[in-house]
Design a protein around this motif. Structure first.
Motif, PDB file in Angstrom:
ATOM      1  N   ASP A   3       0.823  -1.203   0.000  1.00  0.00           N
ATOM      2  CA  ASP A   3       0.000   0.000   0.000  1.00  0.00           C
ATOM      3  C   ASP A   3       0.858   1.253   0.000  1.00  0.00           C
ATOM      4  OD1 ASP A   3      -2.574  -0.957  -0.191  1.00  0.00           O
ATOM      5  OD2 ASP A   3      -2.693  -1.409   1.950  1.00  0.00           O
ATOM      6  N   LEU A   4       2.102   1.105  -0.474  1.00  0.00           N
ATOM      7  CA  LEU A   4       3.013   2.237  -0.454  1.00  0.00           C
ATOM      8  C   LEU A   4       3.134   2.871  -1.834  1.00  0.00           C
ATOM      9  CD1 LEU A   4       5.910   0.673   1.659  1.00  0.00           C
ATOM     10  CD2 LEU A   4       3.992   2.071   2.460  1.00  0.00           C
ATOM     11  N   SER A   5       3.211   4.199  -1.843  1.00  0.00           N
ATOM     12  CA  SER A   5       3.570   4.902  -3.073  1.00  0.00           C
ATOM     13  C   SER A   5       5.092   5.004  -3.120  1.00  0.00           C
ATOM     14  CB  SER A   5       2.966   6.302  -3.088  1.00  0.00           C
ATOM     15  OG  SER A   5       3.576   7.111  -2.110  1.00  0.00           O
ATOM     16  N   THR A  41       2.051  14.002   7.534  1.00  0.00           N
ATOM     17  CA  THR A  41       0.705  13.993   8.115  1.00  0.00           C
ATOM     18  C   THR A  41      -0.114  12.824   7.566  1.00  0.00           C
ATOM     19  OG1 THR A  41       0.727  16.395   8.383  1.00  0.00           O
ATOM     20  CG2 THR A  41      -1.425  15.322   8.366  1.00  0.00           C
ATOM     21  N   ARG A  42      -0.032  12.642   6.257  1.00  0.00           N
ATOM     22  CA  ARG A  42      -0.789  11.532   5.650  1.00  0.00           C
ATOM     23  C   ARG A  42      -0.247  10.173   6.075  1.00  0.00           C
ATOM     24  NH1 ARG A  42      -0.708  15.322   1.029  1.00  0.00           N
ATOM     25  NH2 ARG A  42       1.166  14.289   0.259  1.00  0.00           N
ATOM     26  N   MET A  43       1.098  10.060   6.135  1.00  0.00           N
ATOM     27  CA  MET A  43       1.683   8.784   6.536  1.00  0.00           C
ATOM     28  C   MET A  43       1.411   8.491   8.010  1.00  0.00           C
ATOM     29  SD  MET A  43       5.343   8.786   4.493  1.00  0.00           S
ATOM     30  CE  MET A  43       5.777   7.078   4.911  1.00  0.00           C
ATOM     31  N   GLN A  44       1.383   9.559   8.800  1.00  0.00           N
ATOM     32  CA  GLN A  44       1.086   9.411  10.226  1.00  0.00           C
ATOM     33  C   GLN A  44      -0.336   8.885  10.416  1.00  0.00           C
ATOM     34  OE1 GLN A  44       1.413  13.175  12.257  1.00  0.00           O
ATOM     35  NE2 GLN A  44       1.841  12.224  14.234  1.00  0.00           N
ATOM     36  N   VAL A  90       4.458   6.401  10.248  1.00  0.00           N
ATOM     37  CA  VAL A  90       5.458   7.184  10.990  1.00  0.00           C
ATOM     38  C   VAL A  90       4.758   7.926  12.122  1.00  0.00           C
ATOM     39  CG1 VAL A  90       6.938   7.555   8.960  1.00  0.00           C
ATOM     40  CG2 VAL A  90       5.153   9.218   9.526  1.00  0.00           C
ATOM     41  N   GLU A  91       5.577   8.475  13.008  1.00  0.00           N
ATOM     42  CA  GLU A  91       5.055   9.333  14.066  1.00  0.00           C
ATOM     43  C   GLU A  91       5.890  10.592  14.152  1.00  0.00           C
ATOM     44  OE1 GLU A  91       5.197   6.932  17.517  1.00  0.00           O
ATOM     45  OE2 GLU A  91       3.137   6.198  17.292  1.00  0.00           O
ATOM     46  N   LEU A 109      10.053   6.362  12.492  1.00  0.00           N
ATOM     47  CA  LEU A 109       9.491   5.151  11.910  1.00  0.00           C
ATOM     48  C   LEU A 109       8.729   4.378  12.981  1.00  0.00           C
ATOM     49  CD1 LEU A 109       9.788   3.704   9.156  1.00  0.00           C
ATOM     50  CD2 LEU A 109      11.829   2.577  10.080  1.00  0.00           C
ATOM     51  N   THR A 110       7.521   3.955  12.669  1.00  0.00           N
ATOM     52  CA  THR A 110       6.809   3.065  13.594  1.00  0.00           C
ATOM     53  C   THR A 110       7.110   1.612  13.232  1.00  0.00           C
ATOM     54  OG1 THR A 110       4.900   2.897  12.141  1.00  0.00           O
ATOM     55  CG2 THR A 110       4.878   4.687  13.756  1.00  0.00           C
TER      56      THR A 110
END
Lengths: 158, 158
Positions: B39-41, B80-83, B88-89, B104-105
């Motif tokens: 699900d990664l771009s 923000t979108r990845m969070q 990520v955090e 990185l989470t």
DNA sequence: TAAGATTGAACTATCAATCTTG
DNA sequence: CAAGATTGATAGTTCAATCTTA
């Protein structure tokens, strides 16, 4: 680095990351330069180049999309914006009533003619003046090879 | 610095257009492949790569933006979108209360570890497997040269 | 039904303005 | 004021749905 993952070797990885950076930065630099002395974006410029390539400055939408390797919907949206600015026009197609032409206007022709010299100077300064003849040859082969691979990748074995 | 309206010579022009096509198509192809089994771009992937590069998977926002060569605001929106997706955090910076870390989470680490092998195979298939050692060398020199020129071009007032 | 093209919604990028702390 | 970072508005891109004609 990532355990259990076959990554690229160190040299390939360096080259690969640099290429990704070039792919980000070169269009950005060209855009900046282009907008500094014209009202055209790099995308506008590419569209106009294709239209000036052909007699009468007219191309079917699909042909133009094919030449640019853009999706038709992207081109359609872009043409709408350029049309609003007077750079191109749409024209119906007599042979095939589903089709449409994109046509260069006089304003579009003037715009690219005024923007081109400075743009070419930037392309030369950033790329061709900096590369040897051998490197340009290599770049020709590399780009050709990669494009062929991408095309092949998209058309899985018949 | 050539005056006048000279375009590129025929060979340069062919190479140049092909390069522009590669710059359009290669990221598109990588994106398609990446999204086919993750699900990664490509952009998500690049962010995650930089974070896995460093201990603790933590980088200051500006350092990460620098590494990616992204504008800070673009990175901020993207983070923000990845969070929101848990990849990520954000974390406050104790040394400098203006600053922030991107971290990185575990989910982010898992995501890139699962996506990387297939992604690397695509990069190999489309690029490195198709090029000779000499061509990779040439590509290394070319990208380095062009990046240097761009950097030089950006330095204000000569 | 398929091909040529456009549209609208959702997503991503860019630019200028803003907020906070050094 | 300058540096680090975020925000909001706007522009551009993508994806799926649509419309029209071959």
């Amino acid at each position: 680095v990532t355990p259990g993952t076959a990554w690229l070797d160190e040299r390939q990885q360096r080259v690969w990351r640099r290429w990704l950076l070039v792919q980000n930065q070169l269009p950005a630099a060209l855009n900046r330069a282009l907008q500094a002395d014209s009202d055209l974006s790099l995308q506008d410029f590419e569209v106009l180049v294709r239209l000036t390539d052909v007699p009468q400055g007219r191309l079917r939408v699909t042909e133009l999309a094919e030449a640019l390797q853009w999706e038709r919907s992207r081109l359609s949206h872009h043409v709408t914006r350029m049309q609003r600015r007077g750079l191109v026009e749409r024209e119906e197609c007599r042979d095939d009533a589903r089709g449409a032409f994109v046509v260069l206007t006089q304003a579009g022709r003037t715009a690219i003619e005024q923007a081109a010299p400075a743009h070419v100077r930037v392309v030369r300064r950033l790329v061709f003046d900096a590369l040897s003849a051998d490197e340009v040859d290599a770049l020709a082969r590399i780009t050709e090879t990669v494009l062929a691979r991408i095309a092949q990748d998209e058309r899985p074995q018949a």
